[in-house]
Design a protein around this motif. Sequence first.
Motif, PDB file in Angstrom:
ATOM      1  N   THR A 132       6.314   3.447   8.765  1.00 28.71           N
ATOM      2  CA  THR A 132       6.386   4.414   7.609  1.00 28.71           C
ATOM      3  C   THR A 132       7.642   5.313   6.537  1.00 28.71           C
ATOM      4  O   THR A 132       7.737   5.933   7.236  1.00 28.71           O
ATOM      5  N   PHE A 133       7.018   5.187   5.495  1.00 26.87           N
ATOM      6  CA  PHE A 133       8.616   5.598   4.804  1.00 26.87           C
ATOM      7  C   PHE A 133       7.680   6.918   3.381  1.00 26.87           C
ATOM      8  O   PHE A 133       7.024   6.524   2.669  1.00 26.87           O
ATOM      9  N   ALA A 144       1.023  -1.193  -0.327  1.00 22.84           N
ATOM     10  CA  ALA A 144      -0.009  -0.021   0.171  1.00 22.84           C
ATOM     11  C   ALA A 144       0.626   1.158  -0.246  1.00 22.84           C
ATOM     12  O   ALA A 144       1.647   1.143   0.388  1.00 22.84           O
ATOM     13  N   ALA A 145       0.233   2.578  -0.401  1.00 20.14           N
ATOM     14  CA  ALA A 145       0.375   3.796  -0.923  1.00 20.14           C
ATOM     15  C   ALA A 145      -0.095   4.810  -0.219  1.00 20.14           C
ATOM     16  O   ALA A 145      -1.905   4.200  -0.689  1.00 20.14           O
ATOM     17  N   PHE A 186       2.521   6.519  -6.406  1.00 17.09           N
ATOM     18  CA  PHE A 186       1.611   6.167  -5.137  1.00 17.09           C
ATOM     19  C   PHE A 186       1.555   4.250  -5.593  1.00 17.09           C
ATOM     20  O   PHE A 186       1.571   3.924  -5.483  1.00 17.09           O
ATOM     21  N   ALA A 187       1.503   4.903  -6.994  1.00 20.66           N
ATOM     22  CA  ALA A 187       1.003   3.505  -7.726  1.00 20.66           C
ATOM     23  C   ALA A 187       2.915   2.928  -7.823  1.00 20.66           C
ATOM     24  O   ALA A 187       2.990   1.247  -7.348  1.00 20.66           O
ATOM     25  N   GLU A 188       4.107   3.458  -7.941  1.00 16.79           N
ATOM     26  CA  GLU A 188       5.144   2.630  -7.041  1.00 16.79           C
ATOM     27  C   GLU A 188       5.560   2.349  -6.118  1.00 16.79           C
ATOM     28  O   GLU A 188       5.791   1.458  -5.377  1.00 16.79           O
ATOM     29  N   GLY A 189       5.150   3.354  -5.016  1.00 18.26           N
ATOM     30  CA  GLY A 189       5.130   3.078  -3.707  1.00 18.26           C
ATOM     31  C   GLY A 189       4.142   1.980  -3.358  1.00 18.26           C
ATOM     32  O   GLY A 189       4.770   1.710  -2.623  1.00 18.26           O
ATOM     33  N   VAL A 239       3.024   8.653   1.778  1.00 18.50           N
ATOM     34  CA  VAL A 239       4.011   7.784   1.892  1.00 18.50           C
ATOM     35  C   VAL A 239       3.925   6.137   1.202  1.00 18.50           C
ATOM     36  O   VAL A 239       2.235   5.285   0.573  1.00 18.50           O
ATOM     37  N   CYS A 240       4.942   5.216   1.838  1.00 21.99           N
ATOM     38  CA  CYS A 240       4.207   3.604   2.107  1.00 21.99           C
ATOM     39  C   CYS A 240       4.226   2.837   3.032  1.00 21.99           C
ATOM     40  O   CYS A 240       5.440   3.781   3.447  1.00 21.99           O
TER      41      CYS A 240
END
Length: 350
Positions: free
Chosen positions: A137-138, A69-70, A146-149, A89-90
């Motif tokens: 949480t990063f 998730a992100a 977000f998709a890459e996260g 964040v992710c």
Amino acid sequence: MKSLVLERKGELSLRDFPAISKAEETLGPRDVRIKLHTVGICGSDVHYYTHGRIGPFVVNEPMVLGHEAAGTVIEVGQEVTHLSVGDRVCMEPGIPDPNSKAARLGMYNIDPAVRFWATPPIHGILRPTCVHPADFTFKLPDNVSFAEGAMIEPLAVGVHAATKARVKPGDVAVVMGAGPIGLVTALAAIAAGCARVFVSDIAQTKLDIAASLSPAIVPVNVMNDNLVDTVHQHTEGWGADIVFEATGSPKAAAQVFEPLAPGGCVVMIGGQPDPISYDAGAAMIREARVENIFRYAHVFPRCVGMISSGAIDVKPLITRTFGFDESIAAFDLAASAPPSDVKMQIVIDE
């Protein structure tokens, strides 16, 4: 709040889910509250849907799915200093007991008390918001979507595997399996220094995707070509320095030593539901080193950094995206295992 709920084996619903306890949603001083944006569909999510269990983890009561998730921070605890409201964040989904021996030794991923999203009885995050420890949480750089996260979590498995393999510049590797984990492992191996990575599978479409990721990747369709012969042709008969098993197939796992060079390393990634055949003689004559991984530890910041810098590109692995209201249809499609798809994601917050 509306969530994707696995009611029982084979039955999903998208409904209000009040079962998440008040304790789970109470913001502690070192927690953040996150509005979810994108959640990936993992093979484990699908396996719980289709089989109702993974090993000792059994779905005995309704459970929210999702752990890749992100999202966006919408509230921070009073002791949190490195994150702010509005940060993208992710999240690392496994939370250990900080006082456990495993955590104190730095091996927090194998803490028996770890609480991991969407692993019974812990609920996942295919829901609008969640509360999560800030330490897991990063923050995502501006150039990471977000998709890459949401791809950081599966990528972390590949990076952990490459780390355990102790990749050296110029190594030759084999990755058995061109699914999401196999492909992120191939990318991680190349980023770590591998000069060539052979990726094997029976699905040509997935192998075509693998070949498109890097000129260092050599796809091998084992329905048509012999993997060992192909590796030996490219290594003057020596074999591969590293073999990553990422199929979860007992047949593939029984063959891990065949393409391995003397003194090489095998890394077992794919989960096996039952005991597998192990060729001790083949391992012995190679003096093979065998590593096993369970999820990951200490690699999320590395994964964020590699995606941000361009060292690893996960975007080609995201093959299909669904809206939150399409979640059940998305899982039905994922369960059918279409050969043209690698990673499917669900966007919760449009």
